[in-house]
Scaffold this motif. Structure first.
Motif, PDB file in Angstrom:
ATOM      1  N   TYR A 170      32.404   2.558 -38.320  1.00  0.00           N
ATOM      2  CA  TYR A 170      32.310   1.273 -37.624  1.00  0.00           C
ATOM      3  C   TYR A 170      31.206   0.408 -38.243  1.00  0.00           C
ATOM      4  CZ  TYR A 170      31.385  -2.142 -33.977  1.00  0.00           C
ATOM      5  OH  TYR A 170      31.172  -3.302 -33.301  1.00  0.00           O
ATOM      6  N   ASN A 171      30.040   0.995 -38.467  1.00  0.00           N
ATOM      7  CA  ASN A 171      28.929   0.233 -39.050  1.00  0.00           C
ATOM      8  C   ASN A 171      29.267  -0.278 -40.445  1.00  0.00           C
ATOM      9  OD1 ASN A 171      27.401   0.632 -36.775  1.00  0.00           O
ATOM     10  ND2 ASN A 171      26.153   2.248 -37.654  1.00  0.00           N
ATOM     11  N   THR A 172      29.935   0.552 -41.229  1.00  0.00           N
ATOM     12  CA  THR A 172      30.324   0.141 -42.582  1.00  0.00           C
ATOM     13  C   THR A 172      31.286  -1.027 -42.516  1.00  0.00           C
ATOM     14  OG1 THR A 172      30.022   2.397 -43.374  1.00  0.00           O
ATOM     15  CG2 THR A 172      31.357   0.929 -44.736  1.00  0.00           C
ATOM     16  N   TRP A 173      32.264  -0.954 -41.624  1.00  0.00           N
ATOM     17  CA  TRP A 173      33.253  -2.025 -41.460  1.00  0.00           C
ATOM     18  C   TRP A 173      32.579  -3.330 -41.025  1.00  0.00           C
ATOM     19  CZ3 TRP A 173      35.395  -3.543 -36.416  1.00  0.00           C
ATOM     20  CH2 TRP A 173      36.406  -4.484 -36.525  1.00  0.00           C
ATOM     21  N   LYS A 174      31.680  -3.253 -40.018  1.00  0.00           N
ATOM     22  CA  LYS A 174      31.010  -4.462 -39.539  1.00  0.00           C
ATOM     23  C   LYS A 174      30.078  -5.038 -40.614  1.00  0.00           C
ATOM     24  CE  LYS A 174      31.429  -6.071 -36.025  1.00  0.00           C
ATOM     25  NZ  LYS A 174      32.387  -7.111 -35.626  1.00  0.00           N
ATOM     26  N   ILE A 232      23.947   4.339 -40.844  1.00  0.00           N
ATOM     27  CA  ILE A 232      23.842   5.370 -39.819  1.00  0.00           C
ATOM     28  C   ILE A 232      23.120   4.905 -38.561  1.00  0.00           C
ATOM     29  CG2 ILE A 232      24.002   7.281 -41.438  1.00  0.00           C
ATOM     30  CD1 ILE A 232      20.949   7.536 -41.274  1.00  0.00           C
ATOM     31  N   ALA A 233      22.782   3.637 -38.462  1.00  0.00           N
ATOM     32  CA  ALA A 233      22.098   3.124 -37.271  1.00  0.00           C
ATOM     33  C   ALA A 233      23.018   3.260 -36.063  1.00  0.00           C
ATOM     34  CB  ALA A 233      21.717   1.669 -37.478  1.00  0.00           C
ATOM     35  N   PHE A 234      22.422   3.530 -34.909  1.00  0.00           N
ATOM     36  CA  PHE A 234      23.258   3.695 -33.722  1.00  0.00           C
ATOM     37  C   PHE A 234      22.625   3.097 -32.469  1.00  0.00           C
ATOM     38  CE2 PHE A 234      20.661   7.455 -34.336  1.00  0.00           C
ATOM     39  CZ  PHE A 234      20.061   7.622 -33.101  1.00  0.00           C
ATOM     40  N   LEU A 242      32.002  11.987 -33.815  1.00  0.00           N
ATOM     41  CA  LEU A 242      31.307  10.814 -33.284  1.00  0.00           C
ATOM     42  C   LEU A 242      30.423  10.175 -34.350  1.00  0.00           C
ATOM     43  CD1 LEU A 242      30.624   9.004 -30.888  1.00  0.00           C
ATOM     44  CD2 LEU A 242      28.842  10.645 -30.280  1.00  0.00           C
ATOM     45  N   THR A 243      29.698  10.991 -35.094  1.00  0.00           N
ATOM     46  CA  THR A 243      28.851  10.473 -36.176  1.00  0.00           C
ATOM     47  C   THR A 243      29.686   9.745 -37.223  1.00  0.00           C
ATOM     48  OG1 THR A 243      27.270  12.256 -35.848  1.00  0.00           O
ATOM     49  CG2 THR A 243      27.190  11.116 -37.955  1.00  0.00           C
ATOM     50  N   ASN A 244      30.798  10.343 -37.607  1.00  0.00           N
ATOM     51  CA  ASN A 244      31.670   9.701 -38.600  1.00  0.00           C
ATOM     52  C   ASN A 244      32.246   8.392 -38.078  1.00  0.00           C
ATOM     53  OD1 ASN A 244      31.222  11.719 -40.442  1.00  0.00           O
ATOM     54  ND2 ASN A 244      33.062  12.862 -39.912  1.00  0.00           N
ATOM     55  N   ALA A 245      32.587   8.347 -36.792  1.00  0.00           N
ATOM     56  CA  ALA A 245      33.115   7.114 -36.207  1.00  0.00           C
ATOM     57  C   ALA A 245      32.060   6.015 -36.219  1.00  0.00           C
ATOM     58  CB  ALA A 245      33.604   7.373 -34.781  1.00  0.00           C
TER      59      ALA A 245
END
Length: 82
Positions: free
Chosen positions: A16-20, A47-49, A9-12
């Protein structure tokens, strides 16, 4: 088992954040807007969530995509199969 799921989940979230973040930077560059230098960007961690709902109720309109999920299902309905 749970630690593996949390790691996944952390890696996902990080992916996702890197892609956006990359999309936003590319759009800004294409529009001629100023973007932070590479030196500054190197210190920003993806790493923001806070924007991700981990505990909410998720609703997926499966009926909209039923023909793609189960291609034979609409044909069965049309034929009156049980």
């Amino acid at each position: 088992m749970i630690s593996g799921a949390l790691t996944l989940l952390t890696n996902a979230v990080i992916a996702y954040n890197t892609w956006k973040f990359h999309q936003v930077l590319e759009r800004s560059r294409e529009a001629g807007q100023p973007v932070p230098s590479d030196e500054i960007l190197a210190h920003i961690a993806p790493i923001a969530f806070r924007h991700i709902n981990f505990q909410g109720i998720y609703r997926f309109p499966l009926e909209r995509y039923l023909d793609r999920l189960l291609p034979s299902f609409p044909q069965q309905l049309a034929a009156g199969a049980k």
